[in-house]
Design an enzyme around this catalytic site. Structure first.
Site, PDB file in Angstrom:
ATOM      1  CG  PHE A 172      -0.417  -0.714   2.412  1.00 39.32           C
ATOM      2  CD1 PHE A 172       0.645  -0.219   3.148  1.00 39.32           C
ATOM      3  CD2 PHE A 172      -0.972  -1.922   2.780  1.00 39.32           C
ATOM      4  CE1 PHE A 172       1.135  -0.898   4.236  1.00 39.32           C
ATOM      5  CE2 PHE A 172      -0.494  -2.616   3.871  1.00 39.32           C
ATOM      6  CZ  PHE A 172       0.565  -2.100   4.612  1.00 39.32           C
TER       7      PHE A 172
ATOM      8  CG  HIS B 171       1.274  -4.076  14.513  1.00 39.41           C
ATOM      9  ND1 HIS B 171       0.281  -4.327  13.598  1.00 39.41           N
ATOM     10  CD2 HIS B 171       2.028  -5.206  14.586  1.00 39.41           C
ATOM     11  CE1 HIS B 171       0.423  -5.569  13.141  1.00 39.41           C
ATOM     12  NE2 HIS B 171       1.475  -6.125  13.719  1.00 39.41           N
ATOM     13  CG  ASP B 172       3.706  -5.270  10.798  1.00 40.20           C
ATOM     14  OD1 ASP B 172       4.219  -5.721  11.827  1.00 40.20           O
ATOM     15  OD2 ASP B 172       3.018  -5.950  10.026  1.00 40.20           O
TER      16      ASP B 172
END
Length: 350
Positions: free
Chosen positions: A196, A214-215
């Site tokens: 994305f 969170h990544d």
């Protein structure tokens, strides 16, 4: 940690040993999923012996029996011993049939496979990950750490594994998400995935970001949210017929508030005044009537005329479905790891 432990825990570290051996429990479940143990027992019309399971799965009898006994020990399988010859017969439990078999109603089978074949090996390199501050895709897959999506989509097979993981996650959280508030005003909803950060994002008026932010670093998260903001269309709350009920627009709700509710509220003092020391009349209190006569010049008993004169009805506001819906009491409390959404919704009307 020590101050929270009982004396018995200090004398013998039960909890620590449970943590030490936690990986064994995970691998027992993962291995059974990969071998097809749960699929076999769920579809079998009767309980099976270790020899029958081993034969069906093309595995050793000794290894199969040990695996089945371990699953019985953690209460994922049932076992019964035949009185005549002492043969152990194994069968599936409800939780195994529902969550661990491929065809289960809420199957997490794909999640277990991904955890076993992808996540577990990566975590085996955790010491290096901490020292280097990088993921371990290079060591495991031969792919540079920064090329995260290339690791995920390195083959059709691996892409399908990842999609299976995502689908399994939705099995757990999807119901709570779609029931948290009304989706009637949204025309296009995108469950964001894939690479994305590059290419065009699909246009929608609601984007779902599940286990994404969170990544990434804060800068990456801001970049992604800005990209979404650039293509996100405003939600359309219109008088659309949904299952036979009208959904009031936000505009209508504001209009109703300003033309009906607020003027009535201006007469609240008269409506509730009850002090015997107050010499002014209190018609609503004494007569038990609303204040439509004073506000709109309409007799109290003709309640609907006040609404109709401004082209709005109370029912349109009630049917709007824009208020967050309270989740069942056990939801949100049990699944705190899913973030704050379910907590906020659960406690919004507490």
């Amino acid at each position: 940690m020590a101050e929270h432990l009982s004396q018995s825990e200090l004398d013998y570290p039960f909890k620590l040993l449970e943590y030490f051996n936690g990986f064994r429990v995970s691998k027992v479940i993962f291995s059974a999923c990969e071998l097809g143990v749960f699929d076999l027992l769920t579809t079998s019309p009767c309980a099976l012996s270790a020899q029958q399971v081993a034969q069906a799965l093309h595995a050793s009898v000794d290894g199969t029996e040990r695996l089945l006994d371990a699953l019985v020990g953690i209460e994922i399988l049932h076992v019964e011993t035949q009185a005549e010859d002492g043969t152990a017969l194994y069968s599936s439990t409800e939780v195994a049939s529902m969550y661990l078999a491929k065809g289960g109603a809420k199957s997490l089978h794909d999640m277990a496979i991904y955890q076993s074949q992808i996540i577990y090996p990566l975590w085996n390199n955790m010491v290096d990950a901490v020292r280097e501050g990088k993921n371990q895709n290079q060591k495991l897959f031969g792919i540079p750490p920064e090329e995260v999506f290339r690791a995920v989509y390195r083959s059709d097979e691996e892409m399908l594994k990842f999609m299976g993981l995502m689908n399994s996650s939705w099995v757990l959280d999807g119901y709570d998400v779609v029931m948290a508030f009304s989706l009637a005003g949204f025309r296009n909803i995108v469950d964001l995935g894939g690479d994305f950060f590059h290419g065009e994002l699909p246009v929608a008026d609601l984007y779902v970001l599940a286990r994404i932010l969170h990544d990434w670093s804060e800068d990456k998260c801001v970049t992604l949210l800005k990209r979404i903001c650039d293509v996100c269309e405003p939600a359309l709350y219109s008088r659309t017929d949904v299952a036979g009920a009208y959904v009031a627009s936000l505009h209508d709700m504001a209009l109703y508030q300003s033309r009906i509710v607020d003027p009535l509220r201006d007469n609240m003092v008269d409506a509730v005044r009850s002090s015997e020391h107050d010499v002014r009349p209190a018609p609503s209190h004494r007569e038990g009537r609303n204040q439509n006569q004073k506000t709109f010049g309409i007799p109290p008993e003709e309640v609907r005329r006040g609404d109709a004169d401004v082209g709005l009805t109370n029912s349109s506001v009630v049917r709007a479905g824009l208020q967050p819906r309270r989740l069942p009491e056990h939801r949100g409390k049990t699944y705190g790891h899913r973030g704050e959404m379910s907590k906020q919704v659960t406690h919004a009307k507490s």
